[in-house]
Design an enzyme around this catalytic site. Sequence first.
Site, PDB file in Angstrom:
ATOM      1  N   PRO A   1     -16.680 -15.749  -2.145  1.00  0.00           N
ATOM      2  CG  PRO A   1     -16.499 -17.084  -3.530  1.00  0.00           C
ATOM      3  CD  PRO A   1     -15.633 -17.164  -2.357  1.00  0.00           C
ATOM      4  CD  GLU A   2     -18.868 -10.698   0.163  1.00  0.00           C
ATOM      5  OE1 GLU A   2     -19.728  -9.849   0.060  1.00  0.00           O
ATOM      6  OE2 GLU A   2     -18.522 -10.416   0.854  1.00  0.00           O
TER       7      GLU A   2
ATOM      8  NE  ARG B   1     -10.335 -21.805   5.362  1.00  0.00           N
ATOM      9  CZ  ARG B   1     -10.521 -20.303   6.170  1.00  0.00           C
ATOM     10  NH1 ARG B   1     -10.963 -19.400   5.049  1.00  0.00           N
ATOM     11  NH2 ARG B   1     -11.435 -20.671   7.559  1.00  0.00           N
TER      12      ARG B   1
END
Length: 290
Positions: free
Chosen positions: A2-3, A126
Amino acid sequence: MPELPEVETVRRGLADLIVGKKVEDVSNDNPKSFPNPDEDVKQFLVGATITGVRRRAKVLMIDLSTAYSLMAHLKMTGQLVFVAPGKDRFGAGHPNDSLVGELPDKSTRVVITFNDNSHLYFNDQRKFGWVRLMPTEEIKNTPFMQKVGPEPLEDSFLPGNLVERLSRKKKSNIKAALLDQTVVAGIGNIYADEALWGAKIHPKRLVGSLTKQELTNLYTEIRAVLNLSIQKGGSTNKNYVNAEGKRGSYMDFARVFRREGQSCSRCQSEIQKIRVAGRGTHVCPHCQVL
DNA sequence: CACTTGACCTGTCCGC
DNA sequence: TGCGGACAGGTCAAGT
């Protein structure tokens, strides 16, 4: 992760969905995902009311009535998904919008239960992402907030600011410089590639070699790409979903990212995938020359 | 100091 | 089918 556009989309969703709600219970089984001790959680989060949701760079800040904030960084695979009690979060008639099934699932790291029996899930396959509690007033003094660059979509961000910020990175390639959060906040791998294609700049070009016109074009493209993506609800490559568990559609509009082997929409040359700054990088070899 | 590389994790995909 | 390796949207720490 997510940017910027993805985090901003989550922020807007959460602002609509959880502000005003009171936290009743919190569970977390992974200390890395939520490092605060239980006593802090009990004292500053349980019983608190959500007063607002802010974003700086790619960091979310959920402000609490206790003068603490719950900060969140989604990193690569983090999700913050709100589920109302008894609601169909898949969205009637849009079964493909959703990427998440029943929650909690095996990627769920933190569960916040509100007093109306709605839930906020922090999922992170992750485990790079985190949430953490901090006094609201202390956030701006953290090392990250002290050194992070300007918000590219603020009105006060001008072409000259980009030039000035890049001036101390002259020997770096432009892709690495755009990914550096101390230069400009919020750009990641997707939007770096997209903006460089838009400005017709090869990602390996050294910052010091860029002309004023190229930098001006880059400034314009960065803002255009980020704004378009927010409008489309962000990019869902694999994991990203918004606060309702739904995908964003920017990838349908991407010009180079993940389009290797396809033809460039400007010149029909075949888009290539190369490696720059240790990251998979997408370029049109004709529009973007070294 | 500026810049690059590896590490953090889990999952998936691709070639043998 | 199985197995090893590379790779995935981010950021640090440690290296040169």
